[in-house]
Design a protein around this motif. Sequence first.
Motif, mmCIF file in Angstrom:
data_model
loop_
_atom_site.group_PDB
_atom_site.id
_atom_site.type_symbol
_atom_site.label_atom_id
_atom_site.label_comp_id
_atom_site.label_asym_id
_atom_site.label_seq_id
_atom_site.Cartn_x
_atom_site.Cartn_y
_atom_site.Cartn_z
ATOM 1 N N UNK A 90 0.824 -1.206 0.000
ATOM 2 C CA UNK A 90 0.000 0.000 0.000
ATOM 3 C C UNK A 90 0.863 1.262 0.000
ATOM 4 N N UNK A 91 2.024 1.214 0.653
ATOM 5 C CA UNK A 91 2.949 2.345 0.678
ATOM 6 C C UNK A 91 4.360 1.774 0.619
ATOM 7 N N UNK A 92 4.936 1.760 -0.565
ATOM 8 C CA UNK A 92 6.226 1.099 -0.784
ATOM 9 C C UNK A 92 7.389 1.782 -0.074
ATOM 10 N N UNK A 93 7.180 2.959 0.481
ATOM 11 C CA UNK A 93 8.253 3.628 1.221
ATOM 12 C C UNK A 93 8.352 3.129 2.659
ATOM 13 N N UNK A 94 7.375 2.359 3.098
ATOM 14 C CA UNK A 94 7.417 1.803 4.447
ATOM 15 C C UNK A 94 8.323 0.572 4.467
ATOM 16 N N UNK A 95 8.831 0.259 5.647
ATOM 17 C CA UNK A 95 9.764 -0.863 5.795
ATOM 18 C C UNK A 95 9.204 -1.904 6.752
ATOM 19 N N UNK A 96 9.873 -3.045 6.807
ATOM 20 C CA UNK A 96 9.496 -4.086 7.755
ATOM 21 C C UNK A 96 9.552 -3.545 9.185
ATOM 22 N N UNK A 97 10.553 -2.707 9.461
ATOM 23 C CA UNK A 97 10.679 -2.139 10.813
ATOM 24 C C UNK A 97 9.490 -1.255 11.168
ATOM 25 N N UNK A 98 8.958 -0.504 10.185
ATOM 26 C CA UNK A 98 7.772 0.307 10.452
ATOM 27 C C UNK A 98 6.605 -0.564 10.892
ATOM 28 N N UNK A 99 6.445 -1.686 10.213
ATOM 29 C CA UNK A 99 5.335 -2.587 10.535
ATOM 30 C C UNK A 99 5.580 -3.274 11.886
ATOM 31 N N UNK A 100 6.828 -3.641 12.172
ATOM 32 C CA UNK A 100 7.143 -4.220 13.481
ATOM 33 C C UNK A 100 6.822 -3.230 14.600
ATOM 34 N N UNK A 101 7.137 -1.953 14.375
ATOM 35 C CA UNK A 101 6.826 -0.920 15.366
ATOM 36 C C UNK A 101 5.321 -0.818 15.602
ATOM 37 N N UNK A 102 4.540 -0.928 14.521
ATOM 38 C CA UNK A 102 3.089 -0.877 14.657
ATOM 39 C C UNK A 102 2.587 -2.045 15.502
ATOM 40 N N UNK A 103 3.054 -3.262 15.194
ATOM 41 C CA UNK A 103 2.610 -4.421 15.965
ATOM 42 C C UNK A 103 3.037 -4.311 17.427
ATOM 43 N N UNK A 104 4.230 -3.800 17.668
ATOM 44 C CA UNK A 104 4.678 -3.609 19.054
ATOM 45 C C UNK A 104 3.761 -2.640 19.786
ATOM 46 N N UNK A 105 3.398 -1.554 19.131
ATOM 47 C CA UNK A 105 2.514 -0.567 19.761
ATOM 48 C C UNK A 105 1.139 -1.166 20.033
ATOM 49 N N UNK A 106 0.650 -1.997 19.139
ATOM 50 C CA UNK A 106 -0.672 -2.594 19.329
ATOM 51 C C UNK A 106 -0.639 -3.686 20.402
ATOM 52 N N UNK A 139 -5.146 2.580 17.119
ATOM 53 C CA UNK A 139 -4.994 3.299 15.854
ATOM 54 C C UNK A 139 -3.512 3.543 15.613
ATOM 55 N N UNK A 140 -3.104 3.394 14.352
ATOM 56 C CA UNK A 140 -1.698 3.596 14.033
ATOM 57 C C UNK A 140 -1.610 4.107 12.608
ATOM 58 N N UNK A 141 -0.815 5.135 12.384
ATOM 59 C CA UNK A 141 -0.616 5.685 11.041
ATOM 60 C C UNK A 141 0.850 5.610 10.673
#
Length: 166
Positions: A118-134, A141-143
């Motif tokens: 959906x946003x190719x500028x995001x990285x695996x680390x960005x997604x890991x940070x989201x899961x950690x926050x959740x 909510x996470x953006x």
Amino acid sequence: MKKKLLLFTLLLALVLTAAGCSSKENEEEDPASQKDVVSDLDNDVLESFLNQYNLDAENPIDSDDLDMTNDNTATCKVTDLNLTFSTKEDGTLSISTQFSDLDDENLDIVVRDLIIAMDSELTYDNVKDMFSAMRDDDRKDYEMGDVKCKLKESKGTYTLTISNES
């Protein structure tokens, strides 16, 4: 939103051009290295997204995997997750899935691939940070970049919605 639709269209053109340029008659390709190209949907937004997703996804989605419930909604199963894709004419895409275990490894892999497509500028680390926050901070909510994620829980069942709505 028109910018995002144009971006998806350009990415699709790039993928199709690269696929055409890379095929040679006398060389055999490794079947595992071939990417699934979705080209037979009546929904351009979903078709473009799935082609972007399939570029790097650990679990590609073929058009045969989709059940088009109407012009703007499709469902499919990826690993043990049921996904629902909803699109709007303005290029907005929303993907939701329900699950019972927030620590499911398949969830991390599939959601990571969906978000990065959906946003190719995001990285695996960005997604890991989201899961950690959740998981650790109980965030709902996470953006990240152009992607918004919402987590809802009801009676032991979670619903995660990922969208590019602005």
